[in-house]
Design an enzyme around this catalytic site. Structure first.
Site, PDB file in Angstrom:
ATOM      1  N   SER A  69     -21.128 153.664  99.636  1.00  0.00           N
ATOM      2  CA  SER A  69     -22.008 152.517  99.404  1.00  0.00           C
ATOM      3  C   SER A  69     -22.391 152.276  97.946  1.00  0.00           C
ATOM      4  O   SER A  69     -22.786 151.172  97.595  1.00  0.00           O
ATOM      5  CB  SER A  69     -23.288 152.648 100.236  1.00  0.00           C
ATOM      6  N   LYS A 125     -29.621 154.147  96.779  1.00  0.00           N
ATOM      7  CA  LYS A 125     -29.310 152.724  96.595  1.00  0.00           C
ATOM      8  C   LYS A 125     -29.961 152.238  95.302  1.00  0.00           C
ATOM      9  O   LYS A 125     -30.728 152.948  94.665  1.00  0.00           O
ATOM     10  CB  LYS A 125     -29.854 151.872  97.756  1.00  0.00           C
TER      11      LYS A 125
END
Length: 185
Positions: free
Chosen positions: A54, A95
């Site tokens: 990701s 993230k």
């Protein structure tokens, strides 16, 4: 008059005392180092192992990242910072902070807009697509996070905004593998 002690015994007694003292000093130093290491690990810095695609092309599976656990005790997260947080899936995610509390975020034509203005994202490659999504208002006390690999990231588009209280800390730098060492800010 002092009692006669042969030279061999005279030199042996102080060395034995010095040897025991040296061992005790080393044991104290090692114990102190272990205590400091545990305290630093618990309250200041924590290693994090990146797992999954990701955050590619910034971070890759197997990268070891050092996380600053104190920074958000003194200030709020800033846009663009890479954070580690406790996700609803009972695991930690890594993230990038995209939108801050009170802001409105949306994606149109591969671009992110905050409060109606397109933001610059130099960490995203030109061929990396961001699928459109409707406006989301970030609640107070939360941030909106996204992975750098927008097509293959489970982030705030799926799990919703992340409470700042769930953030473990800011990822500072990759320290392993050695050929990928880099600062993340």
């Amino acid at each position: 008059m002092d009692e006669f002690v042969p030279r061999s015994e005279q030199s042996l007694q102080p060395d034995q005392k010095n040897g025991k003292k040296k061992i005790l000093d080393w044991a104290k130093a090692i114990l102190l180092a272990l205590i400091l290491a545990v305290l630093i690990r618990m309250f200041v810095f924590e290693p994090f192992n990146v797992s999954g695609p990701s955050m590619q092309d910034t971070l890759f599976t197997g990268d070891l990242v050092m996380v600053d656990k104190l920074i958000y005790d003194f200030r709020e997260p800033h846009r663009g910072e890479v954070v580690v947080f406790h996700a609803p899936e009972q695991q930690d995610f890594i993230k990038r902070v995209i939108a801050l509390p009170g802001e409105t975020i949306e994606a149109k034509n591969n671009k992110i807009f905050i409060n109606g203005k397109m933001i610059n994202e130099p960490y995203i490659s030109e061929d990396n697509r961001t699928l459109d999504f409707d406006q989301v208002k970030v609640p107070p006390g939360d941030v909106f996070v996204m992975g750098d690999n927008r097509i293959n990231s489970k982030d705030s588009r799926d799990i919703g905004p992340v409470p700042i209280s769930k953030i473990v800390g800011r990822a500072e730098f990759v320290y392993y593998p050695f050929d990928h060492i880099q600062f993340l800010w």
